[in-house]
Write an enzyme that holds these catalytic residues in place. Structure first.
Site, short mmCIF file in Angstrom:
data_model
loop_
_atom_site.label_atom_id
_atom_site.label_comp_id
_atom_site.label_asym_id
_atom_site.label_seq_id
_atom_site.Cartn_x
_atom_site.Cartn_y
_atom_site.Cartn_z
N GLY A 9 0.77 -1.23 0.00
CA GLY A 9 0.00 0.00 0.00
C GLY A 9 0.81 1.29 0.00
O GLY A 9 0.34 2.31 0.50
N ARG B 58 -15.45 -15.55 -9.52
CA ARG B 58 -14.98 -14.17 -9.43
C ARG B 58 -16.14 -13.19 -9.33
O ARG B 58 -16.06 -12.16 -8.66
CB ARG B 58 -14.13 -13.81 -10.65
N MET C 283 -4.33 -7.01 -7.15
CA MET C 283 -3.80 -8.04 -8.04
C MET C 283 -4.83 -9.05 -8.56
O MET C 283 -4.45 -10.09 -9.10
CB MET C 283 -2.63 -8.78 -7.35
N ARG C 284 -6.11 -8.76 -8.42
CA ARG C 284 -7.14 -9.66 -8.98
C ARG C 284 -7.66 -9.09 -10.29
O ARG C 284 -8.03 -7.91 -10.35
CB ARG C 284 -8.33 -9.81 -8.03
N LEU D 31 -10.34 -8.18 -12.73
CA LEU D 31 -11.76 -7.88 -12.59
C LEU D 31 -12.50 -8.30 -13.85
O LEU D 31 -12.04 -8.04 -14.97
CB LEU D 31 -11.94 -6.38 -12.33
N ASN E 115 -6.19 2.63 -12.62
CA ASN E 115 -5.11 1.77 -12.11
C ASN E 115 -3.77 2.43 -12.38
O ASN E 115 -3.66 3.25 -13.29
CB ASN E 115 -5.16 0.41 -12.83
N HIS F 62 0.22 1.33 -13.25
CA HIS F 62 1.02 0.20 -13.73
C HIS F 62 2.49 0.63 -13.85
O HIS F 62 2.77 1.72 -14.37
CB HIS F 62 0.49 -0.26 -15.10
N GLU G 246 -11.77 -4.17 -19.81
CA GLU G 246 -11.80 -5.63 -19.62
C GLU G 246 -10.43 -6.25 -19.87
O GLU G 246 -10.01 -7.16 -19.16
CB GLU G 246 -12.86 -6.24 -20.52
N VAL H 4 -6.59 -6.52 -19.51
CA VAL H 4 -5.72 -6.01 -18.45
C VAL H 4 -4.62 -5.12 -19.02
O VAL H 4 -4.14 -5.32 -20.13
CB VAL H 4 -5.08 -7.13 -17.59
C1 4DW Z 1 -3.33 -6.59 -13.03
C2 4DW Z 1 -3.52 -7.39 -14.13
C3 4DW Z 1 -3.54 -8.78 -14.01
C4 4DW Z 1 -3.41 -9.39 -12.78
C5 4DW Z 1 -3.24 -8.58 -11.67
C6 4DW Z 1 -3.20 -7.19 -11.80
C7 4DW Z 1 -3.20 -5.11 -13.21
C8 4DW Z 1 -4.37 -4.19 -12.79
C9 4DW Z 1 -5.70 -4.84 -12.77
C10 4DW Z 1 -6.19 -5.53 -11.68
N1 4DW Z 1 -7.40 -6.05 -12.00
C11 4DW Z 1 -7.71 -5.71 -13.26
C12 4DW Z 1 -6.67 -4.94 -13.78
C13 4DW Z 1 -6.82 -4.49 -15.14
O1 4DW Z 1 -5.98 -3.80 -15.72
N2 4DW Z 1 -7.95 -4.86 -15.82
C14 4DW Z 1 -8.92 -5.61 -15.27
N3 4DW Z 1 -8.83 -6.03 -13.97
N4 4DW Z 1 -10.00 -5.97 -15.95
C15 4DW Z 1 -3.49 -10.92 -12.65
O2 4DW Z 1 -3.25 -11.64 -13.59
N5 4DW Z 1 -3.92 -11.46 -11.45
C16 4DW Z 1 -4.07 -12.88 -11.16
C17 4DW Z 1 -3.75 -13.22 -9.76
C18 4DW Z 1 -2.59 -12.94 -9.17
C19 4DW Z 1 -2.41 -13.18 -7.71
O3 4DW Z 1 -3.41 -13.36 -6.98
O4 4DW Z 1 -1.25 -13.13 -7.26
C20 4DW Z 1 -5.53 -13.30 -11.24
O5 4DW Z 1 -5.75 -14.50 -11.46
O6 4DW Z 1 -6.42 -12.48 -11.04
C1 GAR Z 2 3.18 -0.76 -7.62
O1 GAR Z 2 4.48 -0.70 -8.16
C2 GAR Z 2 2.14 -0.80 -8.74
O2 GAR Z 2 2.48 -0.02 -9.85
C3 GAR Z 2 2.17 -2.27 -9.09
O3 GAR Z 2 2.24 -2.93 -7.85
C4 GAR Z 2 2.95 -2.10 -6.92
C5 GAR Z 2 2.10 -1.94 -5.68
O4 GAR Z 2 2.84 -1.35 -4.65
N1 GAR Z 2 1.00 -2.64 -9.80
C6 GAR Z 2 0.98 -3.58 -10.73
O5 GAR Z 2 1.96 -4.23 -11.03
C7 GAR Z 2 -0.36 -3.79 -11.39
N2 GAR Z 2 -0.25 -4.77 -12.42
P1 GAR Z 2 2.13 -0.68 -3.41
O6 GAR Z 2 1.21 -1.75 -2.81
O7 GAR Z 2 3.25 -0.34 -2.49
O8 GAR Z 2 1.37 0.50 -3.92
#
Ligand code: 4DW
Ligand code: GAR
Length: 191
Positions: A14, A65, A90-91, A93, A107, A109, A142, A144
């Site tokens: 966070g 989900r 990290m889920r 959506l 979001n 990234h 939708e 990612v």
């Molecule tokens: C993101 C993309 C994929 C996973 C995790 C994070 C980036 C931001 C994001 C979160 N949820 C989103 C986004 C996005 O950009 N677009 C949509 N939803 N629709 C990922 O693959 N996560 C997997 C689990 C990882 C874990 O629990 O460690 C998952 O199965 O969800």
């Molecule tokens: C951040 O670096 C953010 O950009 C990244 O996770 C970290 C979270 O750190 N997000 C992703 O990789 C999304 N795909 P935080 O919990 O300290 O903010």
């Protein structure tokens, strides 16, 4: 103008949430923090700032989900949330949730999208021989790591950089970029 009511969704430490809380001023107010992982540092950061912090563990929902998202959506509506910011959430959506919050869901990234979607972005920027790297705030759609780009911040890649040195530099950029983008975004939403 009344402040936009923001929920921040997290899964971990966070540090971006902290930056968003520290910077909030006249345009947005973080009123709720939700983590899909119980016990993470981000929830404590929120509570320390006097913000309601709720763990909504995705595990009991198994592969369903949408059931997880229905409960999340109900919570957001209950708290009269207007804008949702993912910060290390990290889920993935599903279309159900993304459509419900379309245009009000953002979001951050850790790469200069459309370069390096997915994970290990810092190592991949180095391996690709990129001259610069950075972070992106974008609308969530939708697909990612796609969606309209709201803002970016760059840093040059320096000789001797490692994934760790780059990650640290980019994280600092994130902490400056995200509050700025959230404030601008909140301003653009209709009252
Ligand atoms: C993101 C993309 C994929 C996973 C995790 C994070 C980036 C931001 C994001 C979160 N949820 C989103 C986004 C996005 O950009 N677009 C949509 N939803 N629709 C990922 O693959 N996560 C997997 C689990 C990882 C874990 O629990 O460690 C998952 O199965 O969800
Ligand atoms: C951040 O670096 C953010 O950009 C990244 O996770 C970290 C979270 O750190 N997000 C992703 O990789 C999304 N795909 P935080 O919990 O300290 O903010």
């Amino acid at each position: 103008m009344t402040k936009k009511r923001v929920a921040v969704l997290i899964s971990g430490r966070g540090s971006n949430l902290q930056a968003l809380m520290d910077a909030q001023q006249d345009v947005y107010e973080i009123v709720l923090v939700v983590s899909n992982v119980p016990g993470v540092a981000g929830l404590e950061r929120a509570r320390a700032a006097g913000i309601e912090a709720i763990a909504l563990d995705h595990k009991p929902y198994g592969k369903n989900r949408e059931a997880f998202e229905r409960d999340l959506d109900a919570l957001l509506i209950e708290r009269r949330i207007e804008l949702v910011a993912l910060a290390g959430f990290m889920r993935v959506l599903t279309p159900y949730f993304v459509r419900a919050w379309a245009g009000r869901l953002i979001n951050i990234h850790p790469s200069l999208l459309p370069k390096h979607p997915g994970v290990n972005t810092h190592a991949r920027a180095l391996e690709a021989g990129d001259a610069e790297h950075g972070c992106t705030v974008h609308l969530v759609v939708e697909e990612v790591d796609a969606g309209e780009i709201i803002g970016q911040a760059q840093t040059p890649i320096l000789p001797g950089d490692t994934p760790e040195t780059l990650a640290n530099r980019v994280l600092e950029l994130e902490h400056a970029l995200y509050p700025r983008c959230l404030a601008n975004f909140a301003r653009t939403l209709a009252a």
